[in-house]
Design a protein around this motif. Structure first.
Motif, PDB file in Angstrom:
ATOM      1  N   THR A 157      70.185 -38.915   3.712  1.00  0.00           N
ATOM      2  CA  THR A 157      69.885 -39.509   2.299  1.00  0.00           C
ATOM      3  C   THR A 157      71.170 -39.406   2.485  1.00  0.00           C
ATOM      4  N   SER A 158      71.725 -37.849   2.201  1.00  0.00           N
ATOM      5  CA  SER A 158      72.931 -38.133   1.495  1.00  0.00           C
ATOM      6  C   SER A 158      73.961 -38.450   2.868  1.00  0.00           C
ATOM      7  N   ARG A 159      73.635 -38.887   3.750  1.00  0.00           N
ATOM      8  CA  ARG A 159      75.319 -39.323   4.748  1.00  0.00           C
ATOM      9  C   ARG A 159      75.888 -40.713   4.250  1.00  0.00           C
ATOM     10  N   ILE A 160      74.368 -41.327   2.963  1.00  0.00           N
ATOM     11  CA  ILE A 160      74.808 -42.995   2.039  1.00  0.00           C
ATOM     12  C   ILE A 160      76.446 -41.922   1.456  1.00  0.00           C
ATOM     13  N   GLN A 161      75.544 -41.557   0.546  1.00  0.00           N
ATOM     14  CA  GLN A 161      76.327 -41.085  -0.538  1.00  0.00           C
ATOM     15  C   GLN A 161      77.189 -40.172   0.218  1.00  0.00           C
ATOM     16  N   LEU A 162      77.398 -39.600   0.749  1.00  0.00           N
ATOM     17  CA  LEU A 162      79.401 -39.192   1.648  1.00  0.00           C
ATOM     18  C   LEU A 162      80.366 -40.859   1.946  1.00  0.00           C
ATOM     19  N   GLU A 163      78.821 -41.350   2.890  1.00  0.00           N
ATOM     20  CA  GLU A 163      79.970 -42.576   2.972  1.00  0.00           C
ATOM     21  C   GLU A 163      80.386 -43.204   2.120  1.00  0.00           C
ATOM     22  N   GLN A 164      79.822 -43.185   1.199  1.00  0.00           N
ATOM     23  CA  GLN A 164      80.309 -43.607  -0.254  1.00  0.00           C
ATOM     24  C   GLN A 164      81.656 -42.977  -0.889  1.00  0.00           C
ATOM     25  N   ALA A 165      81.776 -41.779  -0.522  1.00  0.00           N
ATOM     26  CA  ALA A 165      81.968 -40.856  -1.037  1.00  0.00           C
ATOM     27  C   ALA A 165      83.402 -40.998  -0.555  1.00  0.00           C
ATOM     28  N   ALA A 194      78.784 -36.366  -4.476  1.00  0.00           N
ATOM     29  CA  ALA A 194      78.361 -37.094  -5.493  1.00  0.00           C
ATOM     30  C   ALA A 194      79.462 -37.100  -7.018  1.00  0.00           C
ATOM     31  N   GLN A 195      79.908 -35.621  -7.354  1.00  0.00           N
ATOM     32  CA  GLN A 195      80.592 -35.573  -7.898  1.00  0.00           C
ATOM     33  C   GLN A 195      81.981 -36.654  -7.673  1.00  0.00           C
ATOM     34  N   ILE A 196      82.618 -36.753  -5.924  1.00  0.00           N
ATOM     35  CA  ILE A 196      83.985 -38.100  -6.519  1.00  0.00           C
ATOM     36  C   ILE A 196      83.267 -39.099  -6.626  1.00  0.00           C
ATOM     37  N   ILE A 197      82.083 -39.669  -6.339  1.00  0.00           N
ATOM     38  CA  ILE A 197      81.410 -40.960  -7.027  1.00  0.00           C
ATOM     39  C   ILE A 197      81.299 -41.602  -8.333  1.00  0.00           C
ATOM     40  N   GLU A 198      80.962 -39.990  -9.010  1.00  0.00           N
ATOM     41  CA  GLU A 198      80.648 -39.578 -10.390  1.00  0.00           C
ATOM     42  C   GLU A 198      82.477 -40.406 -11.480  1.00  0.00           C
ATOM     43  N   GLY A 199      82.992 -39.834 -10.298  1.00  0.00           N
ATOM     44  CA  GLY A 199      85.486 -39.688 -10.778  1.00  0.00           C
ATOM     45  C   GLY A 199      85.283 -38.086 -11.271  1.00  0.00           C
ATOM     46  N   THR A 200      84.265 -37.371 -11.581  1.00  0.00           N
ATOM     47  CA  THR A 200      85.233 -36.455 -12.060  1.00  0.00           C
ATOM     48  C   THR A 200      85.138 -35.581 -11.000  1.00  0.00           C
ATOM     49  N   LEU A 201      85.343 -35.701  -9.972  1.00  0.00           N
ATOM     50  CA  LEU A 201      86.324 -34.848  -9.188  1.00  0.00           C
ATOM     51  C   LEU A 201      87.206 -34.783  -8.857  1.00  0.00           C
ATOM     52  N   VAL A 202      87.822 -36.557  -8.296  1.00  0.00           N
ATOM     53  CA  VAL A 202      88.914 -37.036  -7.637  1.00  0.00           C
ATOM     54  C   VAL A 202      90.093 -36.111  -7.676  1.00  0.00           C
ATOM     55  N   ASP A 203      90.604 -36.176  -8.868  1.00  0.00           N
ATOM     56  CA  ASP A 203      91.860 -35.426 -10.341  1.00  0.00           C
ATOM     57  C   ASP A 203      92.105 -33.835  -8.993  1.00  0.00           C
TER      58      ASP A 203
END
Length: 240
Positions: free
Chosen positions: A182-190, A225-234
């Motif tokens: 399940t998390s592989r999909i999330q990782l690819e998105q991130a 998950a945080q990268i997708i949310e946009g809270t960790l990229v910076d």
């Protein structure tokens, strides 16, 4: 670090699964990345079977390897599938022999710049968990010495995964595998988010994510998950 030191460190890392917050995806990526570092290969990938026997792409050292393994599953042909089904190493001497066995896969292989592929089973006795795929830009097979090292790494990883499952009464690894699928999909998105934001290749973006997770004692899935949310990229950009 010398090759001998790296090899010793690799076996320790692949045997060390009885730790808190064991991260299956990071463990499998260790096997693929060390395969590239220690063997005469340019990329590596891993397929593991779910509890129903269906194979899934779980880790790859490069985006090209991931795409090739996905194509194997879609076309239902290739060395990794044959390796898992037989529980034995699978290889062909040259592209002609490969084309005879796997015509669609071999065409795809050449299309991404590889000219050799072979697979090693992740197997203990009669139980096969999956297969390790090894890709080379140059034609020809791995040397016998490299094959022994590659199979030894796959064997140690298999024993570690089976041991982990046994310790957890046979349920934890299956749960972790399903979670990892399940998390592989999330990782690819991130990876895609980070690659676009920073201007990196997909596999480079993954290494940045993985390095950050390890450096901050975080799970890859939490970081993704945080990268997708946009809270960790910076924060990752500053750490990089």
């Amino acid at each position: 670090m010398s090759r001998e030191q790296l090899l010793a460190t690799t076996f320790v890392d692949l045997a060390d699964t009885l730790v808190a917050n064991f991260d299956l995806i990071d463990f499998l990526h260790t096997l693929t990345s060390r395969s590239v570092e220690l063997l005469d290969v340019d990329a590596a990938g891993i397929m593991l079977a779910d509890p129903n026997g269906g194979l899934h792409v779980m880790a790859s050292s490069a985006e090209e390897a991931r795409l090739l393994e996905l194509y194997e599953l879609q076309s239902n042909e290739g060395p990794c599938l044959d390796c898992y089904r037989s529980g034995r190493p699978v290889a062909r001497d040259d592209l002609t022999a490969m084309s005879a066995s796997w015509p669609a896969f071999t065409e795809q292989l050449r299309g991404v710049g590889f000219h050799s592929a072979q697979a090693l089973p992740m197997r203990l006795r009669e139980e096969t968990l999956g297969a390790l795929n090894l890709f080379r830009a140059e034609p020809g097979l791995l040397s016998e010495a490299d094959l022994r090292v590659g199979q030894a790494m796959a064997d140690v990883a298999t024993v570690s995964l089976i041991h982990e499952r046994t310790i957890a009464a046979g349920e934890l690894l299956a749960t972790q595998l399903q979670t990892a699928l399940t998390s592989r999909i999330q990782l690819e998105q991130a990876k895609g988010v980070l690659a676009e934001r920073v201007g990196l290749r997909m596999d480079e973006a993954f290494e940045v994510m993985r390095s950050y997770a390890r450096g901050h004692n975080r799970k890859l899935t939490d970081v993704a998950a945080q990268i997708i949310e946009g809270t960790l990229v910076d924060e990752i950009l500053r750490a990089k």
